[in-house]
Enzyme design. Structure first.
Site, PDB file in Angstrom:
ATOM      1  N   GLU A   6       3.483   0.567 -10.905  1.00  0.00           N
ATOM      2  CA  GLU A   6       4.914   0.319 -10.639  1.00  0.00           C
ATOM      3  C   GLU A   6       5.807   1.202 -11.523  1.00  0.00           C
ATOM      4  O   GLU A   6       6.801   0.765 -12.083  1.00  0.00           O
ATOM      5  CB  GLU A   6       5.240  -1.169 -10.796  1.00  0.00           C
ATOM      6  CG  GLU A   6       4.330  -2.018  -9.912  1.00  0.00           C
ATOM      7  CD  GLU A   6       4.997  -3.228  -9.332  1.00  0.00           C
ATOM      8  OE1 GLU A   6       6.241  -3.227  -9.218  1.00  0.00           O
ATOM      9  OE2 GLU A   6       4.269  -4.154  -8.952  1.00  0.00           O
ATOM     10  N   HIS A  17      -7.411  -9.770 -35.565  1.00  0.00           N
ATOM     11  CA  HIS A  17      -8.711 -10.456 -35.433  1.00  0.00           C
ATOM     12  C   HIS A  17      -9.867  -9.681 -36.059  1.00  0.00           C
ATOM     13  O   HIS A  17     -11.008 -10.162 -36.052  1.00  0.00           O
ATOM     14  CB  HIS A  17      -9.037 -10.691 -33.944  1.00  0.00           C
ATOM     15  CG  HIS A  17      -8.272 -11.819 -33.322  1.00  0.00           C
ATOM     16  ND1 HIS A  17      -6.919 -11.780 -33.105  1.00  0.00           N
ATOM     17  CD2 HIS A  17      -8.674 -13.035 -32.868  1.00  0.00           C
ATOM     18  CE1 HIS A  17      -6.526 -12.906 -32.534  1.00  0.00           C
ATOM     19  NE2 HIS A  17      -7.566 -13.688 -32.391  1.00  0.00           N
ATOM     20  N   TRP A  57      -6.310   2.181  -5.257  1.00  0.00           N
ATOM     21  CA  TRP A  57      -5.777   1.374  -6.364  1.00  0.00           C
ATOM     22  C   TRP A  57      -4.809   0.332  -5.823  1.00  0.00           C
ATOM     23  O   TRP A  57      -3.685   0.208  -6.293  1.00  0.00           O
ATOM     24  CB  TRP A  57      -5.105   2.252  -7.436  1.00  0.00           C
ATOM     25  CG  TRP A  57      -6.100   2.929  -8.297  1.00  0.00           C
ATOM     26  CD1 TRP A  57      -6.461   4.235  -8.241  1.00  0.00           C
ATOM     27  CD2 TRP A  57      -6.904   2.322  -9.330  1.00  0.00           C
ATOM     28  NE1 TRP A  57      -7.450   4.486  -9.178  1.00  0.00           N
ATOM     29  CE2 TRP A  57      -7.733   3.332  -9.862  1.00  0.00           C
ATOM     30  CE3 TRP A  57      -7.003   1.024  -9.852  1.00  0.00           C
ATOM     31  CZ2 TRP A  57      -8.645   3.086 -10.891  1.00  0.00           C
ATOM     32  CZ3 TRP A  57      -7.906   0.783 -10.872  1.00  0.00           C
ATOM     33  CH2 TRP A  57      -8.709   1.809 -11.380  1.00  0.00           C
ATOM     34  N   GLY A 105       0.801  -1.213   0.000  1.00  0.00           N
ATOM     35  CA  GLY A 105       0.000   0.000   0.000  1.00  0.00           C
ATOM     36  C   GLY A 105       0.833   1.262   0.000  1.00  0.00           C
ATOM     37  O   GLY A 105       1.236   1.751   1.073  1.00  0.00           O
ATOM     38  N   THR A 142       4.893   4.701 -14.085  1.00  0.00           N
ATOM     39  CA  THR A 142       4.218   4.859 -15.384  1.00  0.00           C
ATOM     40  C   THR A 142       5.269   4.830 -16.501  1.00  0.00           C
ATOM     41  O   THR A 142       6.472   4.996 -16.261  1.00  0.00           O
ATOM     42  CB  THR A 142       3.473   6.211 -15.454  1.00  0.00           C
ATOM     43  OG1 THR A 142       4.456   7.262 -15.385  1.00  0.00           O
ATOM     44  CG2 THR A 142       2.458   6.374 -14.334  1.00  0.00           C
ATOM     45  N   SER A 163       2.533   8.624  -8.789  1.00  0.00           N
ATOM     46  CA  SER A 163       3.939   8.782  -9.207  1.00  0.00           C
ATOM     47  C   SER A 163       4.715   9.586  -8.168  1.00  0.00           C
ATOM     48  O   SER A 163       5.883   9.307  -7.880  1.00  0.00           O
ATOM     49  CB  SER A 163       4.010   9.533 -10.545  1.00  0.00           C
ATOM     50  OG  SER A 163       3.216   8.904 -11.516  1.00  0.00           O
ATOM     51  N   GLN A 205      -6.307  -6.049 -33.989  1.00  0.00           N
ATOM     52  CA  GLN A 205      -6.328  -5.685 -35.415  1.00  0.00           C
ATOM     53  C   GLN A 205      -6.292  -6.939 -36.294  1.00  0.00           C
ATOM     54  O   GLN A 205      -7.041  -7.037 -37.261  1.00  0.00           O
ATOM     55  CB  GLN A 205      -5.102  -4.786 -35.701  1.00  0.00           C
ATOM     56  CG  GLN A 205      -5.228  -3.949 -36.938  1.00  0.00           C
ATOM     57  CD  GLN A 205      -6.306  -2.873 -36.792  1.00  0.00           C
ATOM     58  OE1 GLN A 205      -6.692  -2.511 -35.684  1.00  0.00           O
ATOM     59  NE2 GLN A 205      -6.808  -2.394 -37.900  1.00  0.00           N
TER      60      GLN A 205
HETATM   61  C1  LIG Z   1      -4.701  -2.074 -11.790  1.00  0.00           C
HETATM   62  C2  LIG Z   1      -3.841  -1.270 -10.859  1.00  0.00           C
HETATM   63  C3  LIG Z   1      -3.287  -1.876  -9.734  1.00  0.00           C
HETATM   64  C4  LIG Z   1      -2.524  -1.137  -8.833  1.00  0.00           C
HETATM   65  N1  LIG Z   1      -2.013  -1.750  -7.704  1.00  0.00           N
HETATM   66  C5  LIG Z   1      -1.323  -1.005  -6.792  1.00  0.00           C
HETATM   67  C6  LIG Z   1      -0.867  -1.597  -5.568  1.00  0.00           C
HETATM   68  O1  LIG Z   1      -1.053  -2.806  -5.332  1.00  0.00           O
HETATM   69  N2  LIG Z   1      -0.244  -0.797  -4.658  1.00  0.00           N
HETATM   70  C7  LIG Z   1      -0.028   0.539  -4.875  1.00  0.00           C
HETATM   71  O2  LIG Z   1       0.556   1.184  -4.016  1.00  0.00           O
HETATM   72  N3  LIG Z   1      -0.437   1.117  -6.028  1.00  0.00           N
HETATM   73  C8  LIG Z   1      -1.075   0.383  -6.997  1.00  0.00           C
HETATM   74  N4  LIG Z   1      -1.541   0.972  -8.152  1.00  0.00           N
HETATM   75  C9  LIG Z   1      -1.373   2.406  -8.324  1.00  0.00           C
HETATM   76  C10 LIG Z   1      -0.277   2.788  -9.306  1.00  0.00           C
HETATM   77  O3  LIG Z   1       0.985   2.449  -8.801  1.00  0.00           O
HETATM   78  C11 LIG Z   1      -0.420   4.273  -9.628  1.00  0.00           C
HETATM   79  O4  LIG Z   1      -1.630   4.419 -10.359  1.00  0.00           O
HETATM   80  C12 LIG Z   1       0.761   4.805 -10.432  1.00  0.00           C
HETATM   81  O5  LIG Z   1       1.890   4.945  -9.604  1.00  0.00           O
HETATM   82  C13 LIG Z   1       0.472   6.145 -11.106  1.00  0.00           C
HETATM   83  O6  LIG Z   1      -0.033   7.040 -10.190  1.00  0.00           O
HETATM   84  P1  LIG Z   1      -1.372   7.881 -10.495  1.00  0.00           P
HETATM   85  O7  LIG Z   1      -2.416   6.930 -10.965  1.00  0.00           O
HETATM   86  O8  LIG Z   1      -1.654   8.706  -9.312  1.00  0.00           O
HETATM   87  O9  LIG Z   1      -1.015   8.782 -11.721  1.00  0.00           O
HETATM   88  P2  LIG Z   1      -0.228  10.240 -11.674  1.00  0.00           P
HETATM   89  O10 LIG Z   1       0.969  10.075 -10.858  1.00  0.00           O
HETATM   90  O11 LIG Z   1      -1.257  11.226 -11.235  1.00  0.00           O
HETATM   91  O12 LIG Z   1       0.110  10.406 -13.169  1.00  0.00           O
HETATM   92  C14 LIG Z   1      -0.847  10.851 -14.164  1.00  0.00           C
HETATM   93  C15 LIG Z   1      -0.082  11.043 -15.470  1.00  0.00           C
HETATM   94  O13 LIG Z   1       0.906  12.071 -15.307  1.00  0.00           O
HETATM   95  C16 LIG Z   1       2.191  11.564 -15.658  1.00  0.00           C
HETATM   96  N5  LIG Z   1       3.193  12.151 -14.792  1.00  0.00           N
HETATM   97  C17 LIG Z   1       3.192  12.245 -13.426  1.00  0.00           C
HETATM   98  N6  LIG Z   1       4.307  12.821 -12.992  1.00  0.00           N
HETATM   99  C18 LIG Z   1       5.068  13.067 -14.090  1.00  0.00           C
HETATM  100  C19 LIG Z   1       6.348  13.645 -14.299  1.00  0.00           C
HETATM  101  N7  LIG Z   1       7.111  14.070 -13.288  1.00  0.00           N
HETATM  102  N8  LIG Z   1       6.792  13.738 -15.563  1.00  0.00           N
HETATM  103  C20 LIG Z   1       6.060  13.294 -16.614  1.00  0.00           C
HETATM  104  N9  LIG Z   1       4.838  12.738 -16.480  1.00  0.00           N
HETATM  105  C21 LIG Z   1       4.360  12.632 -15.235  1.00  0.00           C
HETATM  106  C22 LIG Z   1       2.078  10.058 -15.469  1.00  0.00           C
HETATM  107  O14 LIG Z   1       3.062   9.356 -16.224  1.00  0.00           O
HETATM  108  C23 LIG Z   1       0.674   9.795 -15.938  1.00  0.00           C
HETATM  109  O15 LIG Z   1       0.667   9.712 -17.323  1.00  0.00           O
HETATM  110  C24 LIG Z   1      -2.284   0.235  -9.086  1.00  0.00           C
HETATM  111  C25 LIG Z   1      -2.821   0.832 -10.241  1.00  0.00           C
HETATM  112  C26 LIG Z   1      -3.593   0.102 -11.110  1.00  0.00           C
HETATM  113  C27 LIG Z   1      -4.138   0.774 -12.342  1.00  0.00           C
END
Ligand SMILES: Cc1cc2nc3c(=O)[nH]c(=O)nc-3n(C[C@H](O)[C@H](O)[C@H](O)COP(=O)(O)OP(=O)(O)OC[C@H]3O[C@@H](n4cnc5c(N)ncnc54)[C@H](O)[C@@H]3O)c2cc1C
Length: 401
Positions: free
Chosen positions: A369, A344, A158, A126, A371, A134, A342
């Site tokens: 893990e 298919h 998430w 968590g 983006t 991120s 595509q």
């Molecule tokens: C199916 C699923 C399972 C998950 N399981 C876990 C879990 O078990 N434990 C856990 O802790 N988390 C989990 N997550 C969460 C996941 O790790 C986060 O969603 C991920 O770290 C991205 O964070 P965010 O969604 O807040 O996106 P944001 O950080 O808000 O990013 C949004 C967009 O902005 C971009 N961005 C952000 N900062 C920058 C930067 N400095 N430069 C350029 N681009 C940037 C990102 O690349 C992205 O495109 C899970 C997510 C999903 C979808």
């Protein structure tokens, strides 16, 4: 000497996982996916029986004592059938168990790692919160010391296995002043049990991928965590969170490689059957191009995660190589899944064929893990000399036969 061949033990594992998943999971996955059903009884019990839940945990802590390449092989085979299976490996076996193995106290290993490795307890990770993904330093969860306990308050979102895991590795600010300064040496890591008073969880109701997997949120309202559940020392939480990602990303990379292979195999099958303009579509160069790309992406992804696993086996720091493998394989898996649809044609746009599920499933790994963008920046920074990896107090133990 570099050796690309698998050992007899690794080959046997690969075959056992492949056969189990084809026999026990594949016939039910379409139905479970459509019903948004996490089939804990069949899947978790089956994975535990195969020894997968503690695959790279040494036998002295209840695991199968296999090497890290075996962990990758298992993930590749599991995600070949469905991403939800590999996600269990990522959070339970990768992010959680290997962090406890490397950073946990002997008491934590006995109380948590042993039952986890034996599949008696499921574990999650968590870190993410509603306002921080991120930007992990942006988490708001706090851990305030009260006597011999820490009182945790906050919400994680998430979170894979949020509604089914028994224990979570949770990250929280234990130093209020450092929280204000966003100094990550104020973050600590804790093992939080689902059964602790004040813990509650729920599902991500509108999720549209990895539907046979459990993803949710959990809240901690004045959850009292005994001080002996702090993993590492006070203030080491951020380092542990990043260390855990080195292990989780490895499983994501190898899993995405399995997904590319699944897309390739489904596309080959379909392209040989489907007739258009008087010939099987496999005869057309533009279809061949998509299949060739899948093959090249599969082979390159596999080499990248194998190298990372080989470094892990040798006890060599591999943050850079594992990150590259994760970034490359997940982006390639998105390309492969899109092209598999595509190939298919309209049938790919229907859940009658598995490729639509592959497409929905692959996208998560391009986000979690790290983006795609964060990994791109990391790799650029390594090459530009803006980033290097410093030794940490605890490292992943090398593989010992
Ligand atoms: C199916 C699923 C399972 C998950 N399981 C876990 C879990 O078990 N434990 C856990 O802790 N988390 C989990 N997550 C969460 C996941 O790790 C986060 O969603 C991920 O770290 C991205 O964070 P965010 O969604 O807040 O996106 P944001 O950080 O808000 O990013 C949004 C967009 O902005 C971009 N961005 C952000 N900062 C920058 C930067 N400095 N430069 C350029 N681009 C940037 C990102 O690349 C992205 O495109 C899970 C997510 C999903 C979808």
């Amino acid at each position: 000497m570099i050796d690309f061949s698998l050992s007899d033990e690794q080959r046997l594992l690969e075959q056992s996982v492949r056969e189990w998943a084809a026999r026990e999971v594949a016939p039910h996955i379409h139905e479970n996916d459509r019903a948004h059903r996490f089939d804990r009884e069949r899947i978790v019990a089956g994975m535990a029986k195969l020894g997968l839940l503690g695959i790279s945990v040494p036998a002295e802590y209840g695991g199968a004592g296999m090497d890290y390449i075996s962990l990758g092989l298992a993930c590749e085979e599991l995600e070949y059938v469905d991403t939800s299976l590999r996600v269990i490996m990522s959070v339970h076996a990768g992010l959680n168990c290997l962090s406890l193995l490397s950073w946990g106290s002997e008491d934590q290993k006995q109380r948590y790692l042993v039952p986890q490795a034996q599949g008696e307890r499921l574990a999650g990770y968590g870190l993410t919160e509603p306002a921080a993904g991120s930007d992990a330093r942006g988490i708001q969860t706090t851990a305030v010391r009260r006597g011999d306990r820490y009182v945790l308050n906050g919400e994680k979102t998430w979170i894979s296995l949020a509604n089914v895991a028994d224990n979570f590795l949770v990250f929280a600010w234990s130093d209020e002043a450092k929280k204000k300064e966003r100094d990550p040496s104020g973050i600590s890591a804790f093992v939080v049990e689902r059964g602790f008073k004040g813990f509650s969880s729920g599902p991500m109701k509108e999720k549209w991928g990895i539907l046979a997997g459990d993803t949710g949120f959990f809240k901690m309202d004045d959850v009292e965590v005994p001080e002996e559940n702090m993993v590492g020392r006070p203030g080491e939480g951020f380092k542990i969170a990043m260390f855990a990602l080195d292990q989780g990303r490895f499983t994501v990379a190898s899993g995405a490689t399995g997904l590319i292979r699944a897309c390739r195999d489904a596309s080959v099958r379909y392209a040989k059957e489907r007739q258009a303009f008087g010939a099987a579509i496999a005869q057309y160069q533009l279809v061949k191009e998509m299949i060739a790309q899948m093959e090249s992406d599969y082979q390159a992804s596999r080499l990248l995660w194998l190298r990372a696993g080989w470094l892990k086996n040798g006890g060599v720091r591999n943050t850079r190589e594992t990150g590259l493998a994760k970034w490359f394989a997940t982006v390639a898996s998105e390309r492969a899944a899109s092209d598999a649809i595509q190939v298919h044609g309209a049938n790919g746009y229907s859940d009658e064929y598995p490729v639509g599920r592959f497409f929905r499933n692959c996208k998560g790994a391009v986000i979690y893990e790290g983006t795609r963008e964060i990994h791109k920046l990391m790799q650029a920074d390594y090459v530009l000399g803006f980033r290097s990896d410093r030794p940490t107090r605890c490292e992943l133990p090398p593989y010992r036969q």
